[in-house]
Design a protein around this motif. Structure first.
Motif, PDB file in Angstrom:
ATOM      1  N   PRO A   1      -0.986  -2.065   2.838  1.00 10.28           N
ATOM      2  CA  PRO A   1       1.223  -2.087   3.513  1.00 10.28           C
ATOM      3  C   PRO A   1       1.404  -1.025   2.167  1.00 10.28           C
TER       4      PRO A   1
ATOM      5  N   GLU B   1       6.047   7.524   6.558  1.00 15.12           N
ATOM      6  CA  GLU B   1       6.608   6.699   6.406  1.00 15.12           C
ATOM      7  C   GLU B   1       7.056   5.767   5.017  1.00 15.12           C
TER       8      GLU B   1
ATOM      9  N   GLY C   1       8.764   3.408   2.641  1.00 14.72           N
ATOM     10  CA  GLY C   1       8.664   2.264   1.584  1.00 14.72           C
ATOM     11  C   GLY C   1       9.792   1.365   1.650  1.00 14.72           C
TER      12      GLY C   1
END
Ligand SMILES: NC(=O)c1ccc[n+]([C@@H]2O[C@H](COP(=O)([O-])OP(=O)(O)OC[C@H]3O[C@@H](n4cnc5c(N)ncnc54)[C@H](OP(=O)(O)O)[C@@H]3O)[C@@H](O)[C@H]2O)c1
Length: 330
Positions: free
Chosen positions: A25, A74, A76
């Motif tokens: 993650p 992506e 964060g």
């Protein structure tokens, strides 16, 4: 699951495996990008073979690869100023190197701190940027450290290699005279095409028999052991040698007499590269590239699944230019 190149022991290229990995993650300030291309560097070969050992406590399994270009998939929490879809390039800053802290770039997706990337502008082709990449950043820093003036002469060893060939072009862009060394007559044409003013084949005769001592203003050394002492001997009074690599071995020998003159030995390592310096150096290189002062280094793309062949080609010195690994078609 994503594809990655991985090894779990030091050794020949055959220790490399092509495996599936799970992506972690994202942490705060991290971005993930889908790799478009990730070069294989001599440093990857040195680390895989065990000639440079990974410092981390538990080095294996290790994903090699010191740099990559790709498109962000992506972002964060905490990431600003950059978004999904942007093209970015990253290199070093603990990625895949001897620190063993961050998995390397020879995989489908790279995850790094946002401060470790440079964003590419619309007019920067990702393959051009990554082909310039780490070798050109190293060459730029090494040549700059020599503090040469227009028309002064620089000797560049291993000039057909990734760092050396970038250095020849950068030195010419800075208006220096270039003496380039190679161990192979088959690479002389390539060195001519880069703009070298004089080419020396060190297999035919050592540097000491081809350049009088005290004649050169600066040396950028990428070869190390085999040519180091000769390179120091060629330096003029006040001349500087910058060591950036050791393709022939790191164990150098030097007679103390060679140092009893005014010469300066220094060096550069991209291990010290910060995100800000990466962005500044790449900006300079891409500007020169855009105005035609330097060209994209010769490169060849190979699928990630052929990493073994890429390592073999670089290790055998049979290759000129860069090898870029690209994710296999799904
Ligand atoms: N300081 C840094 O931040 C930094 C960054 C990148 C790379 N490096 C280091 O710089 C060195 C060169 O990297 P690179 O990417 O340019 O490698 P490369 O593309 O493999 O080129 C190295 C060149 O050196 C010559 N060479 C290789 N083995 C030799 C030997 N035994 N004796 C004499 N010449 C030899 C070969 O040229 P010929 O076949 O024409 O002789 C080869 O093309 C490596 O040690 C690498 O780890 C350092």
């Amino acid at each position: 699951l994503a594809k990655a190149v991985q090894f779990s022991e030091y050794g020949s290229p055959a220790v490399l495996n092509f495996v599936d990995i799970e992506l972690p993650p994202l942490k705060r300030d991290e971005i993930r990008f889908r790799v478009i291309a990730a070069p294989v560097n001599r440093g990857d070969i040195e680390i895989r073979s065990g000639s440079r050992k990974i410092k981390g406590k538990e080095p294996f399994p290790c994903i090699p690869g010191l740099e990559a270009v790709g498109q962000i998939t992506e972002c964060g929490a905490g990431v600003h100023g950059i978004k999904v879809g942007d093209y970015v390039i990253t290199m070093m800053q603990k990625l895949g190197g001897i620190h063993g802290e961050i998995p390397g770039s020879h995989q489908e997706f790279v995850t790094v701190n946002v401060y470790a990337v440079a964003k590419l502008l619309d007019n920067h082709a990702p393959l051009d940027a990554v082909a310039l990449g780490l070798t050109s950043v190293t060459a730029l820093n090494g040549i700059t450290r020599l503090g040469l003036h227009k028309n002064e002469t620089v000797l560049i060893t291993g000039a057909s290699g990734g760092v050396g060939s970038a250095a020849v072009q950068i030195a010419k862009a800075m208006n220096f005279k270039v003496i380039a060394t190679t161990t192979s007559s088959s690479k002389i044409g390539y060195l001519n095409s880069l703009g070298a003013d004089r080419i020396i084949n060190t297999e035919e005769q050592p540097i000491s028999e081809q350049i009088e001592s005290g004649k050169v203003d600066g040396v950028l050394d990428t070869v190390g052991k085999k040519t180091f002492a000769d390179c120091v001997r060629t330096l003029k009074k006040g001349g500087k040698l910058c060591s950036v690599g050791a393709s022939s071995g790191a164990n150098i020998e030097l007679l103390a007499w060679e140092l009893m003159r005014e010469v300066i030995l220094t060096g550069y390592s991209s291990e010290d590269l910060s995100g800000d310096k990466l962005r500044a150096d790449l900006g300079q290189l891409l500007e020169w590239h855009g105005s035609g002062r330097i060209t994209t280094p010769k490169y060849e793309c190979m699928p990630l699944s052929e990493a073994i062949r890429a390592h073999e080609l670089i290790e055998s010195n049979a290759h000129t230019g860069r090898i870029l690994l690209t994710p296999d078609a799904r």
